[in-house]
Design a protein around this motif. Structure first.
Motif, short mmCIF file in Angstrom:
data_model
loop_
_atom_site.label_atom_id
_atom_site.label_comp_id
_atom_site.label_asym_id
_atom_site.label_seq_id
_atom_site.Cartn_x
_atom_site.Cartn_y
_atom_site.Cartn_z
N UNK A 100 -80.82 2.18 -39.48
CA UNK A 100 -81.52 3.33 -39.35
C UNK A 100 -81.82 4.12 -40.63
N UNK A 101 -80.69 3.96 -41.42
CA UNK A 101 -80.82 4.61 -42.55
C UNK A 101 -82.07 4.47 -43.51
N UNK A 102 -82.77 3.56 -43.30
CA UNK A 102 -84.14 3.25 -44.19
C UNK A 102 -85.28 4.35 -43.67
N UNK A 103 -84.97 4.72 -42.31
CA UNK A 103 -86.09 5.59 -42.02
C UNK A 103 -85.85 7.00 -42.52
N UNK A 104 -84.71 7.36 -43.47
CA UNK A 104 -84.19 8.74 -43.69
C UNK A 104 -84.92 9.09 -44.95
N UNK A 105 -86.17 9.92 -45.20
CA UNK A 105 -86.66 10.28 -46.48
C UNK A 105 -86.65 9.01 -47.37
N UNK A 106 -86.27 9.46 -48.57
CA UNK A 106 -86.66 8.42 -49.70
C UNK A 106 -84.99 8.23 -50.53
N UNK A 107 -84.90 7.34 -51.32
CA UNK A 107 -83.53 7.12 -51.97
C UNK A 107 -82.83 8.43 -52.39
N UNK A 108 -83.57 9.11 -53.16
CA UNK A 108 -82.77 10.34 -53.81
C UNK A 108 -82.18 11.26 -52.76
N UNK A 188 -94.15 7.90 -38.37
CA UNK A 188 -94.32 9.02 -39.05
C UNK A 188 -95.81 8.78 -39.93
N UNK A 189 -96.05 9.92 -40.20
CA UNK A 189 -97.71 9.83 -41.10
C UNK A 189 -97.57 9.10 -42.37
N UNK A 190 -96.43 9.34 -42.95
CA UNK A 190 -96.09 8.78 -44.29
C UNK A 190 -94.75 8.05 -44.14
N UNK A 191 -94.30 6.98 -44.79
CA UNK A 191 -93.07 6.59 -45.00
C UNK A 191 -92.07 7.73 -45.56
N UNK A 192 -90.91 8.13 -45.06
CA UNK A 192 -90.23 9.12 -45.62
C UNK A 192 -90.44 10.52 -45.15
N UNK A 193 -91.79 10.59 -44.31
CA UNK A 193 -91.89 12.00 -43.53
C UNK A 193 -90.89 12.18 -42.30
N UNK A 194 -90.91 13.18 -41.74
CA UNK A 194 -90.33 13.59 -40.57
C UNK A 194 -90.84 12.55 -39.41
N UNK A 195 -90.40 12.19 -38.68
CA UNK A 195 -90.99 11.33 -37.53
C UNK A 195 -91.73 12.09 -36.39
N UNK A 196 -92.89 11.61 -36.16
CA UNK A 196 -93.69 12.26 -35.09
C UNK A 196 -92.96 12.04 -33.58
N UNK A 197 -92.43 10.81 -33.32
CA UNK A 197 -91.71 10.44 -32.32
C UNK A 197 -90.74 9.25 -33.18
N UNK A 198 -89.61 9.26 -32.20
CA UNK A 198 -88.51 8.25 -32.59
C UNK A 198 -87.89 7.76 -31.36
N UNK A 199 -87.51 6.62 -31.18
CA UNK A 199 -86.67 6.39 -30.10
C UNK A 199 -85.47 5.13 -30.39
N UNK A 200 -84.75 5.34 -29.77
CA UNK A 200 -83.47 4.73 -29.83
C UNK A 200 -83.00 4.31 -28.53
N UNK A 201 -82.35 2.72 -28.58
CA UNK A 201 -81.71 2.33 -27.37
C UNK A 201 -80.46 1.56 -27.47
N UNK A 202 -79.57 1.52 -26.60
CA UNK A 202 -78.36 0.75 -26.79
C UNK A 202 -78.22 -0.15 -25.42
N UNK A 203 -78.43 -1.36 -25.39
CA UNK A 203 -78.57 -2.29 -24.43
C UNK A 203 -77.35 -2.96 -23.94
N UNK A 204 -77.14 -3.01 -22.63
CA UNK A 204 -76.11 -3.64 -22.11
C UNK A 204 -76.65 -5.22 -22.14
N UNK A 205 -76.03 -5.96 -22.76
CA UNK A 205 -76.80 -7.44 -22.64
C UNK A 205 -75.43 -8.24 -22.45
N UNK A 206 -75.75 -8.93 -21.22
CA UNK A 206 -74.31 -10.02 -20.53
C UNK A 206 -75.26 -11.37 -20.80
N UNK A 207 -74.81 -12.15 -21.42
CA UNK A 207 -75.48 -13.52 -21.69
C UNK A 207 -76.65 -13.42 -21.99
N UNK A 208 -77.76 -14.00 -21.22
CA UNK A 208 -79.08 -13.72 -21.89
C UNK A 208 -79.71 -12.65 -21.11
#
Length: 282
Positions: A100-108, A188-208
């Motif tokens: 997820x850190x790659x979505x945050x702004x730029x390296x500086x 986001x409109x450009x890489x490093x800009x604030x997201x217009x929409x973001x989504x996160x999931x945490x799935x419960x996976x059992x077997x397949x």
């Protein structure tokens, strides 16, 4: 523009920081990396009379798991520290944070910005805020009355508004359990800009099979939100496409200069499905 006049205070330890905040009251702001606050001050969107610098509090710069398997992130841990953490520090159990850190702004920005600063700033599109809600994190805060623990779901009260009292300091973020099948994605409109929409999931996976999970969205409400309707689809064995459609139908995102409500709903459907697919691919 330049910031309005202010007085600068440098805290030497945690007790000193909380004492300064108690003495200075609501006219004080905490600064660490300064990647959000300084910009707001330069535009005169924030005009604190006092700045309390906590950058010297190195005890708040740490990252690792405890004996119970929870991941503990110090408030002064930078985004780049998480992004470049050795495999043994995060491992597959918390790879979602590194990714997820790659979505945050730029390296500086990632090099100076801190996890605690992002959460305390409480931007509804911030990656750390969304991760905290999606992964059921808790925040440890210190103040004159001692330490308390606040669940992420109770912490964010509105735009740039949190449950922190003016004399309290966020010191640690705790992710209580492993999340090997979690993912975050955004647009986001450009890489490093604030997201217009973001989504996160945490799935419960059992077997397949996916037996359920948590779905959270950013950029669609004043705070990051979970979407129970989408989670019910996962728990019932529905497809990722059906889960994504349920998420889009369940929320009423705003119309603004970045896009209409209908455009955001299309983004929600795409991003939730993409996050689910990325999560199971781990």
């Amino acid at each position: 523009m330049k910031p309005a006049p202010f007085r600068y205070h440098r805290a030497r330890d945690l007790a000193g920081a909380t004492r300064l905040l108690a003495e200075l009251g609501e006219d004080a702001k905490v600064i660490a990396g300064g990647q959000s606050l300084v910009a707001m001050m330069n535009f005169r969107l924030a005009r604190p009379q006092h700045l309390v610098d906590i950058a010297a509090l190195r005890e708040l710069d740490h990252l690792g798991t405890d004996a119970d398997g929870a991941l503990r992130v110090g408030a002064l841990t930078t985004h780049h520290t998480v992004e470049t953490a050795p495999p043994g520090t995060l491992g597959a159990e918390f790879e979602v944070l590194r990714a997820a850190m790659r979505w945050i702004g730029h390296l500086p920005i990632r090099t100076r910005g801190t996890a605690g600063g992002s959460i305390a700033h409480a931007d509804a599109t911030a990656e750390w805020c969304l991760l905290a809600v999606a992964l059921d994190a808790a925040f440890l805060v210190h103040g004159p009355r001692g330490r308390r623990r606040i669940a992420a779901g109770d912490f964010f009260l509105g735009p740039y508004t949190t449950a922190l009292d003016p004399d309290e300091l966020l010191t640690e973020i705790v992710f209580p359990r492993p999340a090997p099948y979690a993912a975050l994605t955004e647009f986001a409109a450009r890489r490093g800009d604030f997201a217009i929409v973001s989504a996160a999931v945490d799935l419960d996976v059992q077997g397949a099979a996916v037996r359920g999970g948590r779905v959270a969205l950013g950029g669609v409400a004043p705070v990051p939100v979970r979407v129970p309707e989408a989670e019910e689809v996962l728990a019932g064995g529905g497809s990722f496409a059906a889960c994504a459609a349920a998420a889009a139908a369940a929320v009423e995102p705003p119309d603004d200069a970045n896009g209409s409500a209908s455009y955001r709903k299309q983004l929600i459907a795409t991003l939730v499905r993409r996050a689910c697919e990325e999560a199971v691919s781990r």
